[in-house]
Design an enzyme around this catalytic site. Structure first.
Site, PDB file in Angstrom:
ATOM      1  N   LYS A  35     -58.929 -18.013 -32.755  1.00 56.27           N
ATOM      2  CA  LYS A  35     -57.865 -17.921 -31.745  1.00 56.27           C
ATOM      3  C   LYS A  35     -56.685 -17.134 -32.310  1.00 56.27           C
ATOM      4  O   LYS A  35     -56.604 -16.925 -33.531  1.00 56.27           O
ATOM      5  CB  LYS A  35     -57.437 -19.327 -31.321  1.00 56.27           C
ATOM      6  CG  LYS A  35     -56.856 -20.159 -32.461  1.00 56.27           C
ATOM      7  CD  LYS A  35     -56.761 -21.636 -32.109  1.00 56.27           C
ATOM      8  CE  LYS A  35     -56.173 -22.421 -33.258  1.00 56.27           C
ATOM      9  NZ  LYS A  35     -56.281 -23.872 -33.068  1.00 56.27           N
ATOM     10  N   ARG A 131     -52.255 -34.993 -28.411  1.00 52.61           N
ATOM     11  CA  ARG A 131     -52.047 -33.696 -27.770  1.00 52.61           C
ATOM     12  C   ARG A 131     -53.036 -33.555 -26.616  1.00 52.61           C
ATOM     13  O   ARG A 131     -52.674 -33.678 -25.464  1.00 52.61           O
ATOM     14  CB  ARG A 131     -52.204 -32.588 -28.815  1.00 52.61           C
ATOM     15  CG  ARG A 131     -51.576 -31.293 -28.432  1.00 52.61           C
ATOM     16  CD  ARG A 131     -51.596 -30.293 -29.564  1.00 52.61           C
ATOM     17  NE  ARG A 131     -52.958 -29.951 -29.973  1.00 52.61           N
ATOM     18  CZ  ARG A 131     -53.246 -29.099 -30.961  1.00 52.61           C
ATOM     19  NH1 ARG A 131     -52.270 -28.527 -31.643  1.00 52.61           N
ATOM     20  NH2 ARG A 131     -54.487 -28.813 -31.267  1.00 52.61           N
ATOM     21  N   TYR A 256     -27.354  -8.399 -43.035  1.00 52.07           N
ATOM     22  CA  TYR A 256     -26.590  -9.078 -41.977  1.00 52.07           C
ATOM     23  C   TYR A 256     -25.968 -10.372 -42.485  1.00 52.07           C
ATOM     24  O   TYR A 256     -26.616 -11.155 -43.173  1.00 52.07           O
ATOM     25  CB  TYR A 256     -27.504  -9.416 -40.801  1.00 52.07           C
ATOM     26  CG  TYR A 256     -27.912  -8.226 -39.964  1.00 52.07           C
ATOM     27  CD1 TYR A 256     -26.951  -7.436 -39.327  1.00 52.07           C
ATOM     28  CD2 TYR A 256     -29.249  -7.897 -39.800  1.00 52.07           C
ATOM     29  CE1 TYR A 256     -27.322  -6.340 -38.549  1.00 52.07           C
ATOM     30  CE2 TYR A 256     -29.634  -6.816 -39.013  1.00 52.07           C
ATOM     31  CZ  TYR A 256     -28.663  -6.047 -38.398  1.00 52.07           C
ATOM     32  OH  TYR A 256     -29.037  -4.986 -37.627  1.00 52.07           O
ATOM     33  N   MET A 304     -34.919  -6.865 -38.528  1.00 52.71           N
ATOM     34  CA  MET A 304     -36.096  -6.663 -37.686  1.00 52.71           C
ATOM     35  C   MET A 304     -37.087  -5.698 -38.324  1.00 52.71           C
ATOM     36  O   MET A 304     -38.295  -5.930 -38.322  1.00 52.71           O
ATOM     37  CB  MET A 304     -35.667  -6.143 -36.311  1.00 52.71           C
ATOM     38  CG  MET A 304     -36.819  -6.108 -35.318  1.00 52.71           C
ATOM     39  SD  MET A 304     -36.357  -5.443 -33.728  1.00 52.71           S
ATOM     40  CE  MET A 304     -35.304  -6.722 -33.076  1.00 52.71           C
TER      41      MET A 304
HETATM   42  C1  PLP Z   1     -56.808 -24.426 -34.286  1.00 57.51           C
HETATM   43  C2  PLP Z   1     -57.835 -25.499 -34.267  1.00 57.51           C
HETATM   44  C3  PLP Z   1     -58.693 -25.666 -35.377  1.00 57.51           C
HETATM   45  C4  PLP Z   1     -58.534 -24.918 -36.676  1.00 57.51           C
HETATM   46  O1  PLP Z   1     -57.521 -25.517 -37.431  1.00 57.51           O
HETATM   47  P1  PLP Z   1     -57.223 -25.076 -38.953  1.00 57.51           P
HETATM   48  O2  PLP Z   1     -56.349 -26.162 -39.463  1.00 57.51           O
HETATM   49  O3  PLP Z   1     -56.540 -23.769 -38.892  1.00 57.51           O
HETATM   50  O4  PLP Z   1     -58.535 -25.014 -39.629  1.00 57.51           O
HETATM   51  C5  PLP Z   1     -59.704 -26.607 -35.257  1.00 57.51           C
HETATM   52  N1  PLP Z   1     -59.848 -27.345 -34.136  1.00 57.51           N
HETATM   53  C6  PLP Z   1     -59.026 -27.226 -33.078  1.00 57.51           C
HETATM   54  C7  PLP Z   1     -59.246 -28.093 -31.890  1.00 57.51           C
HETATM   55  C8  PLP Z   1     -57.985 -26.314 -33.108  1.00 57.51           C
HETATM   56  O5  PLP Z   1     -57.158 -26.199 -32.052  1.00 57.51           O
END
Ligand code: PLP
Length: 379
Positions: A35, A131, A256, A304
């Site tokens: 992702k 979550r 800055y 930046m």
């Molecule tokens: C992002 C995510 C992972 C990966 O997590 P890492 O700590 O980066 O390995 C695994 N499972 C779910 C559900 C996630 O959202």
């Protein structure tokens, strides 16, 4: 000339990390989490490189899954947040995406579908992260519902997500594992609990599949440790070069807000890299960078497009000198420990105006000195 900001990316190290992590979890299926543009590493090339070396991929949404399918990825792809609306089910079905179901509404959308012939489903259970996911006691009716739908593939799969796996002794880990085991004892199916922290700390709970994100890229989620400590190698090396050198005088403010004030006459290098490229804006004075064979440090607030570097350790460099911001020899974990962001944000924040080059980067200098500093910085 174009902007000299470059991310070198190593296929060799990416594959090395998969092999190293797989060793920890024996026969569990290995899902690569790609992702957010593969945590900033480039979702297409990362996925193409990993196709065949992993058992599947996980992404946040359909858009990301479609990028993978269009890049020729044939492996299973899990939508970690499932579908955002009923209309996405048809796409998920056509593209053979596995959907995570975490809200009653998503199950109801499924019930209304009549045109599907097969769909692979994961039930997400909230074991303590708070979550996404059904509560343990709320799973039964939805499990039954999936059993009534003829197109839902069997076995049904279950997942949950740790909230503190990077901290081995955190009491929530035990609570989450116990809850997940209750689930396993109640429902036959396939099970996945571990993210990267879980793979490192609890390989005994790898169960049927693990989901690796940050570690895949060679980065340790565990505070005070680097990927190297776990036998991992960084995939990304970040480079830019000096575009100006100032002969600053004692008392001169730099950057800055005048955060840094020169304690003596000193050379100050201006590097073409800033938070607009993805460097952490909260990096403090003293954050290490590598200039030629020398460990130098950031001084003044990150801008930046630029940042200033104390060049006293190597006063004879000129403009055009390459500078490594992180990579082999200067772990991103060390850099991030000098600011307020966590390690995930370091690589994920790299912007697309940085050029991505899939080539092994030239070796980093002075490994021993840098790792000594790493230890000091992470105390
Ligand atoms: C992002 C995510 C992972 C990966 O997590 P890492 O700590 O980066 O390995 C695994 N499972 C779910 C559900 C996630 O959202």
């Amino acid at each position: 000339m174009s902007r000299p900001t470059v991310a070198f990316l190593s296929k060799k190290n990416l594959l090395h990390n998969v092999a190293a992590l797989r060793q920890r979890v024996a026969s569990a299926q290995f899902i690569a989490v790609v992702k957010a543009n593969a945590y900033g590493h480039g979702i297409r090339t990362v996925s193409r490189t990993l196709e065949g070396a992993v058992d599947g991929f996980a992404v946040a949404s359909i858009d990301e899954a479609l990028i993978l399918r269009r890049a020729g990825i044939q492996s299973p792809i899990i939508l970690l947040q499932g579908i955002y609306g009923p209309e996405e089910l048809q796409i998920a079905y056509e593209e053979r995406l596995e959907v995570v179901l975490h809200q009653p509404e998503q199950f109801y959308w499924l019930r209304k579908q009549h045109s599907l012939t097969s769909l692979s489903c994961w039930i997400k259970v909230n074991t303590g992260l708070g979550r996404l996911g059904l509560p343990l006691h709320g799973v039964a009716p939805f499990y039954d519902l999936l059993h009534e739908l003829p197109y839902v593939e069997h076995p049904i799969k279950f997942l949950s997500h740790f909230s503190c796996s990077q901290e081995k002794n955190h009491p929530l880990n035990r609570i989450q594992v116990d809850c997940f085991r209750d689930l396993m004892h109640t429902y036959p199916g396939k099970y996945s609990l571990c993210n990267s922290g879980g793979i490192l700390h609890f390989p005994e709970y790898a169960f049927d599949a693990v989901r690796s994100g940050i570690c895949l890229y060679g980065i340790s989620p565990v505070p005070g440790m680097t990927g190297q400590d776990w036998g991992l190698k960084p995939v990304m090396t970040l480079r830019s070069h000096l575009i100006a050198i100032q002969n600053a005088k004692r008392g001169d403010p730099i950057g800055y807000g005048g955060r840094f004030c020169c304690p003596e006459d000193m050379p100050v290098g201006i590097l073409a890299f800033g938070y607009g490229d993805g460097y952490p804006s909260t990096a403090r004075d003293g954050t290490p960078v590598l200039v030629r064979n020398h460990l130098c440090s950031l001084i003044g607030t990150v801008s930046m497009d630029m940042m200033a570097i104390d060049l006293r350790p190597c006063p004879d460099v000129n403009i055009g000198e390459p500078v490594t911001l992180w990579g082999p020899g200067l772990p991103v974990e060390t850099v991030m420990a000098h600011g307020e962001h966590h390690v995930w944000q370091g690589v994920t924040g790299i912007q697309n105006r940085v050029k991505f080059i899939w080539e092994e980067a030239p070796p980093a200098p002075m490994l021993s000195l840098v790792s000594a500093v790493t230890d000091a910085a992470l105390q």
